[in-house]
Scaffold this motif. Structure first.
Motif, PDB file in Angstrom:
ATOM      1  N   GLN A   3       0.871  -1.169   0.000  1.00 41.90           N
ATOM      2  CA  GLN A   3       0.225   0.047   0.005  1.00 41.90           C
ATOM      3  C   GLN A   3       0.794   1.122   0.024  1.00 41.90           C
ATOM      4  N   MET A   4       0.541   2.175  -0.764  1.00 41.33           N
ATOM      5  CA  MET A   4       1.177   3.529  -0.867  1.00 41.33           C
ATOM      6  C   MET A   4       0.231   4.542  -0.596  1.00 41.33           C
ATOM      7  N   THR A   5       0.702   5.305   0.650  1.00 40.91           N
ATOM      8  CA  THR A   5      -0.038   6.426   1.144  1.00 40.91           C
ATOM      9  C   THR A   5       0.848   8.028   1.222  1.00 40.91           C
ATOM     10  N   GLN A   6       0.016   8.618   0.565  1.00 38.47           N
ATOM     11  CA  GLN A   6       0.695   9.961  -0.021  1.00 38.47           C
ATOM     12  C   GLN A   6      -0.073  10.878   0.977  1.00 38.47           C
ATOM     13  N   SER A   7       0.730  11.991   1.507  1.00 36.36           N
ATOM     14  CA  SER A   7       0.318  13.218   2.296  1.00 36.36           C
ATOM     15  C   SER A   7       1.037  14.361   1.813  1.00 36.36           C
ATOM     16  N   PRO A   8       0.404  15.587   1.776  1.00 33.79           N
ATOM     17  CA  PRO A   8      -0.962  15.751   2.346  1.00 33.79           C
ATOM     18  C   PRO A   8      -1.813  15.209   0.958  1.00 33.79           C
ATOM     19  N   SER A   9      -3.138  15.057   0.921  1.00 35.22           N
ATOM     20  CA  SER A   9      -4.245  14.714  -0.151  1.00 35.22           C
ATOM     21  C   SER A   9      -4.128  16.008  -1.461  1.00 35.22           C
ATOM     22  N   SER A  10      -4.011  17.196  -0.558  1.00 33.08           N
ATOM     23  CA  SER A  10      -3.825  18.552  -1.215  1.00 33.08           C
ATOM     24  C   SER A  10      -3.083  19.432  -0.678  1.00 33.08           C
ATOM     25  N   VAL A  11      -2.739  20.358  -1.362  1.00 33.82           N
ATOM     26  CA  VAL A  11      -1.714  21.313  -0.847  1.00 33.82           C
ATOM     27  C   VAL A  11      -1.844  22.572  -1.570  1.00 33.82           C
ATOM     28  N   SER A  12      -2.376  23.710  -0.946  1.00 33.74           N
ATOM     29  CA  SER A  12      -2.317  25.213  -1.564  1.00 33.74           C
ATOM     30  C   SER A  12      -0.901  25.744  -1.511  1.00 33.74           C
ATOM     31  N   ALA A  13      -0.485  26.397  -2.478  1.00 32.53           N
ATOM     32  CA  ALA A  13       0.784  27.102  -2.543  1.00 32.53           C
ATOM     33  C   ALA A  13       0.958  28.317  -3.531  1.00 32.53           C
ATOM     34  N   SER A  14       1.618  29.151  -3.231  1.00 32.58           N
ATOM     35  CA  SER A  14       1.905  30.047  -4.369  1.00 32.58           C
ATOM     36  C   SER A  14       3.182  29.921  -5.060  1.00 32.58           C
ATOM     37  N   VAL A  15       3.169  30.539  -6.337  1.00 31.54           N
ATOM     38  CA  VAL A  15       4.531  30.618  -7.060  1.00 31.54           C
ATOM     39  C   VAL A  15       5.462  30.942  -6.201  1.00 31.54           C
ATOM     40  N   GLY A  16       6.414  30.069  -6.343  1.00 33.65           N
ATOM     41  CA  GLY A  16       7.834  30.555  -5.525  1.00 33.65           C
ATOM     42  C   GLY A  16       8.009  29.550  -4.273  1.00 33.65           C
ATOM     43  N   ASP A  17       7.100  29.270  -3.930  1.00 38.50           N
ATOM     44  CA  ASP A  17       6.942  28.483  -2.583  1.00 38.50           C
ATOM     45  C   ASP A  17       7.816  26.995  -2.696  1.00 38.50           C
ATOM     46  N   ARG A  18       8.332  26.560  -1.835  1.00 39.40           N
ATOM     47  CA  ARG A  18       8.832  25.154  -1.563  1.00 39.40           C
ATOM     48  C   ARG A  18       7.523  24.198  -1.322  1.00 39.40           C
ATOM     49  N   VAL A  19       7.424  23.008  -2.120  1.00 33.98           N
ATOM     50  CA  VAL A  19       6.555  22.153  -1.675  1.00 33.98           C
ATOM     51  C   VAL A  19       7.038  20.721  -1.522  1.00 33.98           C
ATOM     52  N   ILE A  21       5.904  16.683  -0.866  1.00 30.04           N
ATOM     53  CA  ILE A  21       4.795  15.554  -0.710  1.00 30.04           C
ATOM     54  C   ILE A  21       5.442  14.325  -0.213  1.00 30.04           C
ATOM     55  N   THR A  22       4.926  14.042   0.536  1.00 26.83           N
ATOM     56  CA  THR A  22       5.301  12.364   1.111  1.00 26.83           C
ATOM     57  C   THR A  22       4.875  11.420   0.701  1.00 26.83           C
ATOM     58  N   CYS A  23       5.403  10.270   0.607  1.00 21.30           N
ATOM     59  CA  CYS A  23       4.867   8.796   0.126  1.00 21.30           C
ATOM     60  C   CYS A  23       5.362   7.742   0.998  1.00 21.30           C
ATOM     61  N   ARG A  24       4.483   7.199   1.706  1.00 23.34           N
ATOM     62  CA  ARG A  24       4.865   5.786   2.611  1.00 23.34           C
ATOM     63  C   ARG A  24       4.386   4.700   2.100  1.00 23.34           C
ATOM     64  N   ALA A  25       5.514   3.573   1.948  1.00 19.13           N
ATOM     65  CA  ALA A  25       5.035   2.343   1.611  1.00 19.13           C
ATOM     66  C   ALA A  25       4.726   1.277   2.964  1.00 19.13           C
ATOM     67  N   SER A  26       4.022   0.427   2.643  1.00 18.50           N
ATOM     68  CA  SER A  26       3.553  -0.349   3.793  1.00 18.50           C
ATOM     69  C   SER A  26       4.605  -1.387   4.089  1.00 18.50           C
ATOM     70  N   GLN A  27       5.370  -1.540   3.207  1.00 19.65           N
ATOM     71  CA  GLN A  27       6.803  -2.392   3.278  1.00 19.65           C
ATOM     72  C   GLN A  27       7.744  -1.845   2.601  1.00 19.65           C
ATOM     73  N   ASP A  28       8.931  -2.391   3.044  1.00 21.72           N
ATOM     74  CA  ASP A  28      10.364  -1.799   2.522  1.00 21.72           C
ATOM     75  C   ASP A  28      10.373  -2.146   0.744  1.00 21.72           C
ATOM     76  N   ILE A  29      10.339  -1.035   0.151  1.00 18.70           N
ATOM     77  CA  ILE A  29      10.670  -1.140  -1.241  1.00 18.70           C
ATOM     78  C   ILE A  29      11.921  -0.811  -1.924  1.00 18.70           C
ATOM     79  N   GLY A  30      12.924  -0.639  -0.887  1.00 19.14           N
ATOM     80  CA  GLY A  30      14.227  -0.136  -1.344  1.00 19.14           C
ATOM     81  C   GLY A  30      14.038   1.113  -1.861  1.00 19.14           C
ATOM     82  N   SER A  31      14.571   1.456  -3.097  1.00 23.10           N
ATOM     83  CA  SER A  31      14.483   2.539  -3.837  1.00 23.10           C
ATOM     84  C   SER A  31      13.504   2.496  -5.061  1.00 23.10           C
ATOM     85  N   TRP A  32      12.809   1.577  -5.119  1.00 20.99           N
ATOM     86  CA  TRP A  32      12.007   1.105  -6.313  1.00 20.99           C
ATOM     87  C   TRP A  32      10.725   2.109  -6.364  1.00 20.99           C
ATOM     88  N   LEU A  33      10.841   3.472  -6.397  1.00 24.31           N
ATOM     89  CA  LEU A  33       9.818   4.209  -6.202  1.00 24.31           C
ATOM     90  C   LEU A  33       9.668   5.215  -7.372  1.00 24.31           C
TER      91      LEU A  33
END
Lengths: 107, 122
Positions: A3-19, A21-33
């Motif tokens: 299972q892959m879980t991303q957060s947040p589901s949405s983000v509001s940001a302005s031009v120039g902002d640093r954004v 996004i996080t993704c968490r796997a339900s088990q070790d996937i190494g770097s296969w992302l």
């Protein structure tokens, strides 16, 4: 299945902002992302493979990091062209599961 | 340029069948594995099937296993998805996507078609 879980589901940001996004796997996937960008009415586009390698032609303001179960996609300075939905995907095993997506919206 | 063009979508009744096709051009089709990915209206991406370059291995998502069959014709540079026993929840935009191995970094979908819409409704 992984299972892959991303957060947040949405983000509001302005031009120039640093954004970030996080993704968490339900088990070790190494770097296969991978990270994909999808704009409305368009097919997804591969941005990052191997957790941190930029696909050819992708601007350097995008970067990916992480390994094991925790990954991030960072846009260092958001540009107007970056407002889209972003998906992570694991390719460690079948089924090749995607995260639920993160929509980056204009603030 | 690499091009993937899906076709065959449309309106079908529950329990019906449909065969999607993906015409590939601009690359050596027989050298690449291929995938189908779908996206229900307003929802996220769901990988549904994979086939190796030589058709010797196939994988399916549990949601379609036993109902959908992936195939390819390397002589005609085409990928197919036979969809049987269709359900309302199969309504989606169906994309074909080329798979590419990036050295030791894994396998990713580097080119996608624009999709073909399948609507399952009575």
């Amino acid at each position: 299945d992984i299972q892959m879980t991303q957060s947040p589901s949405s983000v509001s940001a302005s031009v120039g902002d640093r954004v970030t996004i996080t993704c968490r796997a339900s088990q070790d996937i190494g770097s296969w992302l991978g990270w994909y960008q999808q704009k409305p009415g368009k097919a997804p586009k591969l941005l990052v493979y191997g957790a941190s390698s930029l696909q050819s032609g992708v601007p350097s303001r995008f970067s990916g990091s992480g390994s094991g179960t925790d990954f991030t996609l960072t846009i260092s300075s958001l540009q107007p062209d970056d407002f889209a939905t972003y998906y992570c995907q694991q390719t460690n095993s079948f089924p090749r599961t995607f995260g639920q997506g993160t929509k980056v919206q204009i603030k | 340029d690499v091009q993937l063009v899906e076709s065959g979508g449309g309106l079908v009744q529950p329990g019906g069948s449909l065969r999607l096709s993906c015409a590939a051009s601009g690359f050596s089709f027989s050298s690449y594995s291929m995938n189908w990915v779908r996206q229900a209206p307003g929802k996220g991406l769901e990988w549904i099937s994979y086939i190796t370059s030589s058709s010797d291995t196939e994988y399916y998502a549990d949601s379609v296993k036993g109902r959908f069959t992936i195939s390819r014709d390397n002589a005609k540079n085409s990928l197919h998805l036979q969809m049987n026993s269709l359900r309302a929840e199969d309504t989606a935009l169906y994309y074909c996507a080329r798979g590419k191995h990036y050295d030791t970094s894994g396998y990713y979908f580097d080119y996608w078609g624009r999709g073909t819409l399948v609507t399952v409704s009575s």
